[in-house]
Structure formats: C-alpha cells, structure tokens
Design an enzyme around this catalytic site. Structure first.
Site, mmCIF file in Angstrom:
data_model
loop_
_atom_site.group_PDB
_atom_site.id
_atom_site.type_symbol
_atom_site.label_atom_id
_atom_site.label_comp_id
_atom_site.label_asym_id
_atom_site.label_seq_id
_atom_site.Cartn_x
_atom_site.Cartn_y
_atom_site.Cartn_z
ATOM 1 N N HIS A 1 4.691 6.122 11.646
ATOM 2 C CA HIS A 1 4.475 5.767 10.586
ATOM 3 C C HIS A 1 3.306 7.414 9.912
ATOM 4 C CE1 HIS A 1 2.944 4.564 6.851
ATOM 5 N NE2 HIS A 1 3.291 3.755 6.843
ATOM 6 N N ARG B 1 0.644 -1.443 -0.052
ATOM 7 C CA ARG B 1 -0.052 0.637 0.136
ATOM 8 C C ARG B 1 0.800 1.541 0.026
ATOM 9 N NH1 ARG B 1 -3.248 -3.340 2.413
ATOM 10 N NH2 ARG B 1 -1.272 -3.590 2.914
ATOM 11 N N THR B 2 1.691 1.505 1.230
ATOM 12 C CA THR B 2 2.075 2.494 0.949
ATOM 13 C C THR B 2 3.531 3.449 0.167
ATOM 14 O OG1 THR B 2 1.976 1.969 3.835
ATOM 15 C CG2 THR B 2 3.816 3.202 2.540
ATOM 16 N N ARG C 1 11.402 4.072 4.031
ATOM 17 C CA ARG C 1 10.327 3.112 4.650
ATOM 18 C C ARG C 1 12.228 2.908 5.317
ATOM 19 N NH1 ARG C 1 5.625 -0.937 4.774
ATOM 20 N NH2 ARG C 1 5.027 1.252 5.483
ATOM 21 N N LYS D 1 25.414 -4.860 -1.875
ATOM 22 C CA LYS D 1 26.875 -5.461 -1.883
ATOM 23 C C LYS D 1 27.803 -4.887 -0.582
ATOM 24 C CE LYS D 1 26.579 -5.667 -7.121
ATOM 25 N NZ LYS D 1 26.613 -4.936 -8.172
#
Ligand code: NCD
Length: 322
Positions: free
Chosen positions: A145, A67-68, A117, A95
């Site tokens: 959030h 969703r986000t 995020r 890496k």
C-alpha cells in the site's frame, strides 16, 4: 527506473507506482519533497492547480475504502483531472467481466491514470502489462500500500525530521497488513530501525528475511520507541482465531493510557485507519496529544497529488520520446 541527473537530482521516469520495495531512498525522498510542494495547496482559498488538466483518472476500487479513495479523488481533482469513480458492485464486473477487460474498456475511453485497490496481491502489476495508462497501487491484498507508507514517512519527517536512527514499532496484525509491508520498506530505506510487535500468529511468514526486529511483548519495547504505528486486526481476512480473545489481545498489545505512561513523552502515535477503538488503541490515546492520526490523513492528500503528478509527468515524457 528513475535515474540521477548530472546535478544529482532525480529524474522521475516511473509511470507506475506499484510498491515501495521497487523504490530507492532517493526516489522516496523525491516523492516526499514533491509532496511538500503540494502541501501548501490545502491552505489556499482556491485549491486547484492545472498539471492534470485534460487528463482522466479512474479510481478502480474492488475493496471498500473511505480514506484512500476520497483522498485520491480529491488529489486528482485538485490537479484539475477528470475523475471516474468505479466500484465493483455497480459495474459489469458483477456480471463476470474480468479485471483486464474492465481496465481495457476504461482505457478505450481515454483514461490516463488507473488507481487500483484489489484484494488480490499482484493485480496492479498485472494491469501494467495489459494497458498503456499509468497504474497506481492503492492497496493490493497483503502485498503493498505504497501511498499509505509514503504518507506515514512524510508525517514522521514533518514532525520529527529525518528518519535516520528513529526507532519505530509497528504493532498488531502484521501478517495481513499491506500497510506494514510498505511501511517496513519505506522506513528502513530512510534509515529507521523497525520492530514488529504482535503475537506469533500475526507475524508474516519468513519474517526473518525482512530488515526488522521482532518482539512478542509490547511492554518490552514501548519505552524505546520514537514512533508507534498501531494496526487494525484485519478480522475480515482471518480464517481462524489467531488469539484466545479480543480482550486478551487488547491487554497485551493495545495502546492504552496506562502504557503511554511508560513511553517517551514525545512518542508519535500513528494509525492508518480504520481504527477499532478499544481494541488496538484506547480512545484517549487516539485523540490524545501524541496522536498524529488526522495529520496522516491530511498529508495523504499532498502525497497522492505528488504521486499522480509524477507518474503523469513520466508518461508525458515517454510519449514525447517515442
Ligand atoms: C488500510 C488498508 O486498507 O490496507 N487502510 C487504509 O488504507 N488507510 C488498513 C486497514 O484496512 O486496516
């Protein structure tokens, strides 16, 4: 800090959105009002506006999201920005490149807004100290959030009007939920009374310092609630077993058809997603008449458009003043 203009209206001056805890009630309301202006976009046949034309937004997601991430991508493209999708697995982070080096390299390509995020609480804040671009937190660890909380209060306000005096229950795994933390700040700043409901093992440390009530029995509080926000048990974050069994958890804390009979007839049912149907919420309730779960998703788009628009405006203003 955003300041008040002489007319009493907010002048938005924040080029980062890290957490709701940083915002005043007026600032939260200003974002919601701005989002309202963007809401009608979704109903237009041509769903584009020019405010971010020529700007580059990078979606840096170090954790899975449906969703986000999609909501931010769509919000940025509706404002005419170019969007870079960054995923850890297909990047040089796998890496050994650090978060800061990755961000600096993206910035060297002319990125204006970084949406991040990350599983580490504090990662977005750290970025604000290392790069010049705007930073928007799309969820950091157990911390915050903010855009989820904004879309939650936007949805409540849309359906029920001002939040002042509303009784809101947040139920489930509060300890591991950044949504709960941001919701607590947003809802209480807007005047709601918040009760956290869940087993003691899923309550956050120092819960007594938060501006909330706490209950360990959903049956004790359900009749009083105007809004209920059901959270997922964040199994991926749990070290050990916080309760005897999932079935037992559902019996005490699940939102079932049976429990709904004891709730106010117009109690709003919310969930940030992803839902675990049959665990914290029964399917009939999730898809039932009280549910605003899909409306939350639609509103997320308008709220994220507002946030991207405002941080960009603040950054543009800052450049002009230099
Ligand atoms: C939440 C999250 O990632 O914090 N989901 C979301 O953004 N809609 C909640 C969760 O993962 O349970």
């Amino acid at each position: 800090m955003s300041t008040h203009s002489r007319t009493g209206k907010i002048q938005w001056t924040r080029k980062h959105l890290i957490g709701i805890n940083d915002l005043s009630r007026e600032e939260i309301e200003f974002i919601l009002d701005t989002a309202q202006g963007f809401e009608e976009f979704s109903t237009r046949s041509i769903k584009k506006a020019p405010p971010l034309r020529g700007k580059v937004v990078v979606n840096m997601f170090f954790e899975d999201s449906t969703r986000t991430r999609n909501s931010f991508t769509l919000a940025a493209s509706r404002l005419s920005a170019d969007v870079i999708e960054f995923t850890e697995k297909s990047s040089s982070v796998s890496k050994g490149e650090t978060l800061i080096d990755t961000a600096r390299n993206l910035e060297a390509m002319g990125v204006d807004i970084v949406v991040i995020r990350h599983s580490a609480g504090g990662a977005p804040k750290l970025l604000t100290r290392c790069i010049h671009a705007c930073v928007v937190n799309a969820g950091d660890g157990y911390h915050e959030h903010p855009t989820q909380a904004l879309l939650d209060v936007y949805t409540i306000r849309q359906v029920r009007g001002p939040l002042d005096g509303l009784r809101i229950g947040i139920v489930g795994d509060i300890a591991h939920s950044r949504v709960a933390r941001s919701d607590i700040y947003a809802m209480t700043k807007l005047g709601a009374e918040v009760t956290l409901v869940g087993p003691p093992t899923l309550m956050p440390a120092r819960v007594q310092e938060l501006p909330v009530k706490v209950s360990h029995r959903l049956d004790d509080v359900i009749e009083k609630l105007d809004v209920i926000n059901m959270l997922r048990i964040q199994f991926e974050r749990l070290g050990g077993n916080p309760f005897p069994s999932v079935r037992e958890y559902s019996r005490f804390f699940g939102l079932t058809v049976d429990r709904m009979k004891r709730a106010k007839p117009n109690m709003l049912v919310m969930h940030p997603g992803p839902m675990n149907r049959g665990v914290e919420i029964e399917s009939e309730v999730a898809d039932g008449p009280n549910s605003v779960i899909l409306r939350q998703v639609s509103n997320g788009l308008a709220v994220r458009m507002a946030v991207l628009f405002l941080v960009n405006q603040a950054a543009t203003q800052e450049t002009k003043e230099k």
